[in-house]
Design an enzyme around this catalytic site. Sequence first.
Site, short mmCIF file in Angstrom:
data_model
loop_
_atom_site.label_atom_id
_atom_site.label_comp_id
_atom_site.label_asym_id
_atom_site.label_seq_id
_atom_site.Cartn_x
_atom_site.Cartn_y
_atom_site.Cartn_z
N LYS A 138 0.83 -1.18 0.00
CA LYS A 138 0.00 0.00 0.00
C LYS A 138 0.88 1.26 0.00
O LYS A 138 2.05 1.13 0.38
CB LYS A 138 -0.94 0.00 1.19
CG LYS A 138 -0.21 0.00 2.55
CD LYS A 138 -1.17 0.15 3.67
CE LYS A 138 -1.29 1.59 4.11
NZ LYS A 138 -0.23 2.09 4.95
N ASP A 164 -1.75 -6.03 2.82
CA ASP A 164 -2.26 -5.23 3.93
C ASP A 164 -1.71 -5.98 5.15
O ASP A 164 -2.25 -7.02 5.53
CB ASP A 164 -3.78 -5.21 3.96
CG ASP A 164 -4.30 -4.36 5.10
OD1 ASP A 164 -3.71 -4.44 6.21
OD2 ASP A 164 -5.27 -3.62 4.91
N HIS A 165 -0.65 -5.47 5.74
CA HIS A 165 0.10 -6.32 6.69
C HIS A 165 -0.74 -6.65 7.93
O HIS A 165 -0.43 -7.59 8.64
CB HIS A 165 1.44 -5.69 7.06
CG HIS A 165 1.38 -4.58 8.06
ND1 HIS A 165 1.05 -3.31 7.72
CD2 HIS A 165 1.62 -4.57 9.39
CE1 HIS A 165 1.09 -2.55 8.81
NE2 HIS A 165 1.43 -3.28 9.84
N GLU A 178 -1.37 5.30 17.61
CA GLU A 178 0.10 5.25 17.66
C GLU A 178 0.59 6.37 18.55
O GLU A 178 0.01 7.46 18.56
CB GLU A 178 0.67 5.40 16.26
CG GLU A 178 0.26 4.25 15.36
CD GLU A 178 1.05 4.24 14.06
OE1 GLU A 178 2.01 3.47 13.96
OE2 GLU A 178 0.69 5.00 13.15
N HIS A 232 -6.22 -0.89 6.77
CA HIS A 232 -6.23 -1.72 7.99
C HIS A 232 -7.59 -1.68 8.71
O HIS A 232 -8.13 -2.72 9.09
CB HIS A 232 -5.14 -1.27 8.97
CG HIS A 232 -3.77 -1.15 8.37
ND1 HIS A 232 -3.32 -2.00 7.39
CD2 HIS A 232 -2.75 -0.30 8.61
CE1 HIS A 232 -2.07 -1.66 7.05
NE2 HIS A 232 -1.72 -0.63 7.78
C1 BG6 Z 1 1.37 1.25 8.11
C2 BG6 Z 1 1.15 2.73 8.09
O1 BG6 Z 1 0.55 0.63 7.16
O2 BG6 Z 1 1.06 0.74 9.40
C3 BG6 Z 1 2.00 3.41 9.15
O3 BG6 Z 1 1.51 3.25 6.82
C4 BG6 Z 1 1.76 2.77 10.50
O4 BG6 Z 1 1.71 4.79 9.20
C5 BG6 Z 1 1.90 1.26 10.41
O5 BG6 Z 1 2.70 3.30 11.40
C6 BG6 Z 1 1.55 0.61 11.72
O6 BG6 Z 1 1.79 -0.76 11.67
P1 BG6 Z 1 1.80 -1.63 12.99
O7 BG6 Z 1 1.91 -3.02 12.52
O8 BG6 Z 1 2.96 -1.16 13.80
O9 BG6 Z 1 0.51 -1.33 13.69
#
Ligand code: BG6
Length: 508
Positions: free
Chosen positions: A170, A199-200, A238, A262
Amino acid sequence: MSLGSNPLRDPQDRRMPRIAGPCGLVLFGVTGDLARKKLMPAVYDLANRGLLPPGFALVGFARRDWDDEDFAQVVHDAVKEHSRTPFREETWRQLSEGFRFVRGQFDDGASFDRLRETVEELDEARGTSGNHAFYLSIPPESFPAVVGQLKDHGLTAGNGAAWRRVVIEKPFGHDLASARALNNVVSEVFPAESVFRIDHYLGKETVQNILAFRFANAMFEPVWNSNYVDHVQITMAEDIGIGGRAGYYDGIGAARDVVQNHLLQLMALIAMEDPASFEARNLRLEKEKVLSSVRIPDRLDLHTARGQYCAGWQGGQKVIGYLDEDDISDASNTETYAAIRLDIENRRWAGVPFYLRTGTRLGRRVTEVAVVFKRAPHLPFSQTSTEELGSNALVMRIQPDEGVTLRFGAKVPGTAMELRDVNMDFAYGGAFVESSPEAYERLILDVLLGDPPLFPRHQEVELSWKILDPIVDWWSTNGQPEGYSSGSWGPPSADEMLARDGRVWRRP
Ligand code: BG6
């Protein structure tokens, strides 16, 4: 000893027992943060767990004046700093024998000739059998150039049964029109089944557990509907600011960065019907039904909120505001906080609002889904006994402190009938001895195996933009985001948005 018989691979590990066949991974964007912090360590962790084939190859492609050794050193440093599993010389030695670096530029055909030669050399030397995945960890503006070059240089189709796949990170566009344009570019070159959109969040154990929790148990599904559920809150907070990411973040903002992908994916998993099977087409179909049934609020001024962080205190440190961050213009109206009410118009969810919120520089780093239940229809207690009684809630703690909490009322020990909320907890750390793989371990392995359920297809991306476009358009023509102090829980308008509905945000 081959990587496939690595002793670190726990034979009881039924979560990831599948080992990728002969193949290689070509990584575009090796100098980026994602590659260093997540992708390279994930490749190493997979090798360390014995889930990669013995002759696995990793090719880095970038402009830097590096040779194979320099590239190996970069991967080595990334692995030492960020990998999840311990560093083992044996794993490293075998894995690094398959490292190659191609120095090149996206607009230079000769670079892609060299890439093809490298891939062919690996097929000979490492037995990768023509199976290669191209991972585009690069800005979307560069996708057309790279996929075009891959096609022009004969890299998109293997001989015979050999496969070629493309992995896209993305953002998938910045609105519906650009997402469609991007998809057209990619789909002209790769067939749909060879395109893996990352989409991790879907690679996280706790996110996959939403499906296990809902569909492996008998006791939750009967109350998972508007008869019992009052509303759902999906939070991704965050505590960090944008750091050095101004170039990516400014003009994109929290809604496009996180809600479009997400949070809408989380919402779809929470709201969808049980799929006929967990095969990709059935899973995607159910998620798409949810996304198609979403109604965005008529009054965006009342049912959405956006904010931008100002200076404040976080973790005992004074931090600067968004407009003072490097490379951010004084007039930037990019939101760093977004809250949106969505309604899902179907029989199960009619009348149950889904509140989605995300932000940076908030009070704490936490992602959770809270399903908040209606009050009991009748409370046969005196009013004073129930003063401290809240609503029942089921909270899926996606991260950190992964687990599930059930909140319900209980009698306070003593002579009077006094009631108070208590929590019943499931914590991954306490219930399982295995530690959870990183999302990228799972997703890279699935790419190499050609296993698509955890990858959204283009239709989902389109539906998500259809939900978000009217909201961000409206925001862009309606003044500045409201300031909020760093370390707080967002702008006052977000609290007012819920208060109007007679509800409050959880303070996780
Ligand atoms: C990413 C966003 O997809 O997910 C970032 O672009 C964000 O802005 C990140 O910090 C957060 O990933 P995780 O796995 O740490 O919640």
